[in-house]
Design a protein around this motif. Structure first.
Motif, PDB file in Angstrom:
ATOM      1  N   VAL A  29       0.850  -1.193   0.000  1.00  0.00           N
ATOM      2  CA  VAL A  29       0.000   0.000   0.000  1.00  0.00           C
ATOM      3  C   VAL A  29       0.887   1.245   0.000  1.00  0.00           C
ATOM      4  O   VAL A  29       2.089   1.177   0.262  1.00  0.00           O
ATOM      5  CB  VAL A  29      -0.961   0.027   1.218  1.00  0.00           C
ATOM      6  CG1 VAL A  29      -1.948  -1.131   1.148  1.00  0.00           C
ATOM      7  CG2 VAL A  29      -0.200   0.021   2.534  1.00  0.00           C
ATOM      8  N   VAL A  55      -1.136   5.391   3.504  1.00  0.00           N
ATOM      9  CA  VAL A  55      -2.117   4.465   4.099  1.00  0.00           C
ATOM     10  C   VAL A  55      -1.591   3.973   5.443  1.00  0.00           C
ATOM     11  O   VAL A  55      -2.301   3.994   6.458  1.00  0.00           O
ATOM     12  CB  VAL A  55      -2.411   3.280   3.151  1.00  0.00           C
ATOM     13  CG1 VAL A  55      -3.255   2.216   3.840  1.00  0.00           C
ATOM     14  CG2 VAL A  55      -3.096   3.775   1.888  1.00  0.00           C
ATOM     15  N   VAL A  56      -0.331   3.550   5.469  1.00  0.00           N
ATOM     16  CA  VAL A  56       0.264   3.058   6.715  1.00  0.00           C
ATOM     17  C   VAL A  56       0.389   4.194   7.729  1.00  0.00           C
ATOM     18  O   VAL A  56       0.137   3.999   8.915  1.00  0.00           O
ATOM     19  CB  VAL A  56       1.621   2.374   6.436  1.00  0.00           C
ATOM     20  CG1 VAL A  56       2.367   2.073   7.710  1.00  0.00           C
ATOM     21  CG2 VAL A  56       1.393   1.090   5.660  1.00  0.00           C
ATOM     22  N   MET A  93      -2.749   4.630   9.516  1.00  0.00           N
ATOM     23  CA  MET A  93      -3.065   3.525  10.433  1.00  0.00           C
ATOM     24  C   MET A  93      -2.293   3.636  11.744  1.00  0.00           C
ATOM     25  O   MET A  93      -2.644   3.012  12.729  1.00  0.00           O
ATOM     26  CB  MET A  93      -2.687   2.171   9.779  1.00  0.00           C
ATOM     27  CG  MET A  93      -3.482   1.805   8.556  1.00  0.00           C
ATOM     28  SD  MET A  93      -2.695   0.458   7.584  1.00  0.00           S
ATOM     29  CE  MET A  93      -2.158  -0.728   8.801  1.00  0.00           C
ATOM     30  N   GLY A 138      -2.030  -5.277  13.576  1.00  0.00           N
ATOM     31  CA  GLY A 138      -1.485  -3.923  13.584  1.00  0.00           C
ATOM     32  C   GLY A 138      -0.065  -3.848  14.118  1.00  0.00           C
ATOM     33  O   GLY A 138       0.453  -2.764  14.350  1.00  0.00           O
ATOM     34  N   TYR A 158      -0.039   0.011  14.946  1.00  0.00           N
ATOM     35  CA  TYR A 158      -1.017   0.480  13.967  1.00  0.00           C
ATOM     36  C   TYR A 158      -2.406  -0.087  14.252  1.00  0.00           C
ATOM     37  O   TYR A 158      -2.538  -1.109  14.913  1.00  0.00           O
ATOM     38  CB  TYR A 158      -0.614   0.004  12.558  1.00  0.00           C
ATOM     39  CG  TYR A 158       0.761   0.416  12.141  1.00  0.00           C
ATOM     40  CD1 TYR A 158       0.954   1.561  11.381  1.00  0.00           C
ATOM     41  CD2 TYR A 158       1.882  -0.329  12.503  1.00  0.00           C
ATOM     42  CE1 TYR A 158       2.226   1.946  10.982  1.00  0.00           C
ATOM     43  CE2 TYR A 158       3.156   0.055  12.109  1.00  0.00           C
ATOM     44  CZ  TYR A 158       3.318   1.194  11.349  1.00  0.00           C
ATOM     45  OH  TYR A 158       4.572   1.578  10.969  1.00  0.00           O
ATOM     46  N   HIS A 166      -5.403  -2.856   9.025  1.00  0.00           N
ATOM     47  CA  HIS A 166      -5.911  -2.389   7.736  1.00  0.00           C
ATOM     48  C   HIS A 166      -7.065  -3.320   7.358  1.00  0.00           C
ATOM     49  O   HIS A 166      -6.875  -4.527   7.217  1.00  0.00           O
ATOM     50  CB  HIS A 166      -4.803  -2.447   6.680  1.00  0.00           C
ATOM     51  CG  HIS A 166      -5.216  -1.882   5.361  1.00  0.00           C
ATOM     52  ND1 HIS A 166      -5.418  -0.539   5.167  1.00  0.00           N
ATOM     53  CD2 HIS A 166      -5.484  -2.479   4.177  1.00  0.00           C
ATOM     54  CE1 HIS A 166      -5.777  -0.331   3.919  1.00  0.00           C
ATOM     55  NE2 HIS A 166      -5.831  -1.495   3.290  1.00  0.00           N
ATOM     56  N   PRO A 192      -9.472  -7.682   8.608  1.00  0.00           N
ATOM     57  CA  PRO A 192      -8.125  -7.112   8.668  1.00  0.00           C
ATOM     58  C   PRO A 192      -7.182  -7.922   7.779  1.00  0.00           C
ATOM     59  O   PRO A 192      -7.273  -9.152   7.735  1.00  0.00           O
ATOM     60  CB  PRO A 192      -7.741  -7.248  10.139  1.00  0.00           C
ATOM     61  CG  PRO A 192      -8.622  -8.305  10.692  1.00  0.00           C
ATOM     62  CD  PRO A 192      -9.866  -8.341   9.853  1.00  0.00           C
ATOM     63  N   VAL A 218      -0.463  -5.684   5.463  1.00  0.00           N
ATOM     64  CA  VAL A 218      -0.029  -4.747   4.423  1.00  0.00           C
ATOM     65  C   VAL A 218       1.436  -4.384   4.625  1.00  0.00           C
ATOM     66  O   VAL A 218       1.977  -4.517   5.725  1.00  0.00           O
ATOM     67  CB  VAL A 218      -0.876  -3.453   4.422  1.00  0.00           C
ATOM     68  CG1 VAL A 218      -2.314  -3.738   4.005  1.00  0.00           C
ATOM     69  CG2 VAL A 218      -0.829  -2.748   5.757  1.00  0.00           C
TER      70      VAL A 218
END
Length: 117
Positions: A18, A22-23, A26, A64, A93, A96, A102, A105
């Motif tokens: 990703v 995006v990360v 999160m 996460g 995190y 995702h 979930p 990623v």
């Protein structure tokens, strides 16, 4: 004789690559300002560099937590690269979630240290 019962292995999901944003969205904890150790700062100054940069790939599991952290491109200063890697390993995190589940990623995070004279 009876045929053996075959139990399928649970399907492992490969991490999805990703965008770094995006990360970043999160992320719920962890120090973002990861500075080089004093000895490395001295080396950077001695080398006359104004900035050093690194790229670190972080893969986040379904819970996460960082599942893996690897150096994609180092700063040229192993002592600072170690600080970056160990710092990223402490980050946490939110999972995702895609289609209500979930998923793991990965993203490449960029670090730039600007040397203030």
């Amino acid at each position: 004789g009876e045929a053996p019962v075959v139990v399928p292995e649970p399907k492992r999901t490969e991490p999805t690559l990703v965008l770094p944003s995006v990360v970043e969205g999160m992320k719920i904890s962890g120090e973002e300002q990861l500075h080089p150790p004093v000895a490395v700062k001295s080396m950077i100054a001695r080398d006359g560099k104004q900035r050093v940069a690194a790229s670190v790939k972080v893969c986040v599991d379904e819970r996460g937590a960082p599942a893996s952290v690897s150096l994609v491109k180092g700063t040229g200063y192993p002592g600072y690269d170690d600080v970056l890697m160990s710092g990223v390993r402490t980050w946490r995190y939110r999972p995702h979630v895609v289609a209500g589940r979930p998923i793991p990623v990965c993203a490449v995070v960029q670090f730039v240290y600007r040397f203030a004279n």
